[in-house]
Design a protein around this motif. Structure first.
Motif, PDB file in Angstrom:
ATOM      1  N   GLU A 124       0.838  -1.213   0.000  1.00 51.65           N
ATOM      2  CA  GLU A 124       0.000   0.000   0.000  1.00 51.65           C
ATOM      3  C   GLU A 124       0.865   1.252   0.000  1.00 51.65           C
ATOM      4  OE1 GLU A 124      -3.099   2.471   2.884  1.00 51.65           O
ATOM      5  OE2 GLU A 124      -2.207   0.604   3.588  1.00 51.65           O
ATOM      6  N   LEU A 125       1.872   1.273   0.868  1.00 52.96           N
ATOM      7  CA  LEU A 125       2.752   2.438   0.963  1.00 52.96           C
ATOM      8  C   LEU A 125       3.593   2.590  -0.301  1.00 52.96           C
ATOM      9  CD1 LEU A 125       3.853   4.829   2.456  1.00 52.96           C
ATOM     10  CD2 LEU A 125       5.373   3.304   3.735  1.00 52.96           C
ATOM     11  N   GLU A 126       4.006   1.485  -0.867  1.00 51.53           N
ATOM     12  CA  GLU A 126       4.787   1.535  -2.109  1.00 51.53           C
ATOM     13  C   GLU A 126       4.019   2.273  -3.204  1.00 51.53           C
ATOM     14  OE1 GLU A 126       7.238  -1.537  -5.061  1.00 51.53           O
ATOM     15  OE2 GLU A 126       5.959  -2.322  -3.473  1.00 51.53           O
ATOM     16  N   LYS A 127       2.730   1.998  -3.309  1.00 49.17           N
ATOM     17  CA  LYS A 127       1.892   2.674  -4.313  1.00 49.17           C
ATOM     18  C   LYS A 127       1.758   4.163  -4.019  1.00 49.17           C
ATOM     19  CE  LYS A 127      -0.905  -1.447  -5.295  1.00 49.17           C
ATOM     20  NZ  LYS A 127      -2.245  -2.081  -5.102  1.00 49.17           N
ATOM     21  N   ILE A 128       1.600   4.507  -2.738  1.00 50.15           N
ATOM     22  CA  ILE A 128       1.464   5.910  -2.340  1.00 50.15           C
ATOM     23  C   ILE A 128       2.729   6.689  -2.677  1.00 50.15           C
ATOM     24  CG2 ILE A 128       1.259   7.463  -0.346  1.00 50.15           C
ATOM     25  CD1 ILE A 128      -0.542   5.315   0.952  1.00 50.15           C
ATOM     26  N   LEU A 129       3.883   6.117  -2.332  1.00 47.42           N
ATOM     27  CA  LEU A 129       5.154   6.796  -2.578  1.00 47.42           C
ATOM     28  C   LEU A 129       5.420   6.969  -4.070  1.00 47.42           C
ATOM     29  CD1 LEU A 129       7.335   5.058   0.155  1.00 47.42           C
ATOM     30  CD2 LEU A 129       6.356   7.356   0.237  1.00 47.42           C
ATOM     31  N   LYS A 130       5.069   5.958  -4.846  1.00 44.16           N
ATOM     32  CA  LYS A 130       5.239   6.043  -6.301  1.00 44.16           C
ATOM     33  C   LYS A 130       4.376   7.165  -6.866  1.00 44.16           C
ATOM     34  CE  LYS A 130       5.069   3.273 -10.541  1.00 44.16           C
ATOM     35  NZ  LYS A 130       4.753   1.938 -11.126  1.00 44.16           N
ATOM     36  N   LYS A 131       3.140   7.275  -6.372  1.00 42.84           N
ATOM     37  CA  LYS A 131       2.243   8.319  -6.854  1.00 42.84           C
ATOM     38  C   LYS A 131       2.780   9.704  -6.482  1.00 42.84           C
ATOM     39  CE  LYS A 131      -2.296   7.890  -7.072  1.00 42.84           C
ATOM     40  NZ  LYS A 131      -3.763   7.871  -6.730  1.00 42.84           N
TER      41      LYS A 131
END
Length: 282
Positions: free
Chosen positions: A219-226
């Motif tokens: 979940e955090l990986e997606k947030i940071l990428k965005k």
């Protein structure tokens, strides 16, 4: 092969991190030209030095540096990272708007009126006690305080306005009881994590000294990428909180500290220089 030339903006203090930059730049065959942003500028000499550089790297969070960055960009040089990022990251209200626009989870926030009577009404209608009051800009936790009720909130708002020569806008954010989680990003890759724990409710690096690492979940990986895509940022520190097991983005720092773990500082500086060297070749 011609040496890449990187301009290095700093605040005049040759601290440990700056010394590491100088040392590793030599090892990596990078010509590092230092620019003290607080030194009186001879514009002819300044322009000449800027023209020697392939790009400029900013290593200071001093507010004045924004004007220096804009000047350098006007002279036609690439800055890592560009001055326009400050509009999205340092202005806390605009950062909130950017997050909401792109569905990045963040704290519930309202912009308060500069009329204290209207501001009181807005807070009463919002009903999210306790709250955190923040001036829309400020560094190292300055102009940030917590209020448990309307009386405390009014006192804090008036104190902020009296303390500064300008009556700058103030936001109110929901208070989330959580450690602060920092993800450091270089070249759009997460290179370090740190949980900032302490007894103070202000969970920022300047207030806390005890850190430990944590694992990035999907979940955090997606947030940071965005965040890196939306903000168009290459080097940053992202501060996060957790509420009911869900990640919330607190803020993005354009000049992240590399000193959470002293033994890791040299590695992060090296990764930064590798990225700058790669950018010089473009």
């Amino acid at each position: 092969m011609k040496k890449p030339v990187v301009g290095f903006l700093y605040d005049g203090n040759i601290d440990k991190e700056t010394k590491i930059f100088i040392k590793l730049a030599k090892k990596k065959n990078i010509n590092l030209i230092l620019f003290n942003i607080f030194k009186k500028i001879d514009w002819e000499s300044f322009n000449k030095k800027i023209k020697q550089c392939s790009l400029i790297y900013n290593n200071t969070g001093e507010p004045f540096v924004i004007e220096v960055l804009k000047t350098i960009e006007e002279l036609g040089k690439t800055v890592i990272d560009k001055s326009s990022l400050y509009y999205d990251t340092e202005d806390k209200w605009m950062f909130y708007i950017k997050c909401k626009k792109h569905n990045i989870p963040t704290l519930s926030t309202i912009l308060l009126s500069e009329n204290i009577n209207i501001a009181q009404k807005e807070l009463k209608e919002w009903r999210k006690w306790p709250i955190v009051l923040k001036r829309i800009n400020g560094t190292m936790g300055e102009y940030v305080d917590k209020a448990d009720n309307i009386k405390q909130a009014v006192k804090i708002i008036n104190r902020f306005w009296k303390k500064s020569s300008e009556k700058l806008p103030i936001i109110a954010q929901e208070f989330v009881s959580s450690p602060s989680y920092r993800a450091t990003i270089i070249d759009k890759k997460v290179v370090q994590t740190a949980i900032k724990k302490g007894r103070s409710w202000k969970a920022t690096g300047v207030y806390e000294k005890d850190f430990e690492k944590f694992t990035i979940d999907s979940e955090l990986e997606k947030i940071l990428k965005k965040i890196t895509q939306v903000m168009k940022i290459n080097i940053c520190g992202v501060d996060l909180l957790k509420k009911d097991g869900k990640w919330l983005v607190l803020e993005v720092n354009c000049e992240p500290g590399f000193d959470f773990f002293k033994e890791d500082q040299e590695r992060l500086v090296g990764l930064t220089l590798n990225y700058l060297k790669k950018e010089c070749k473009k």
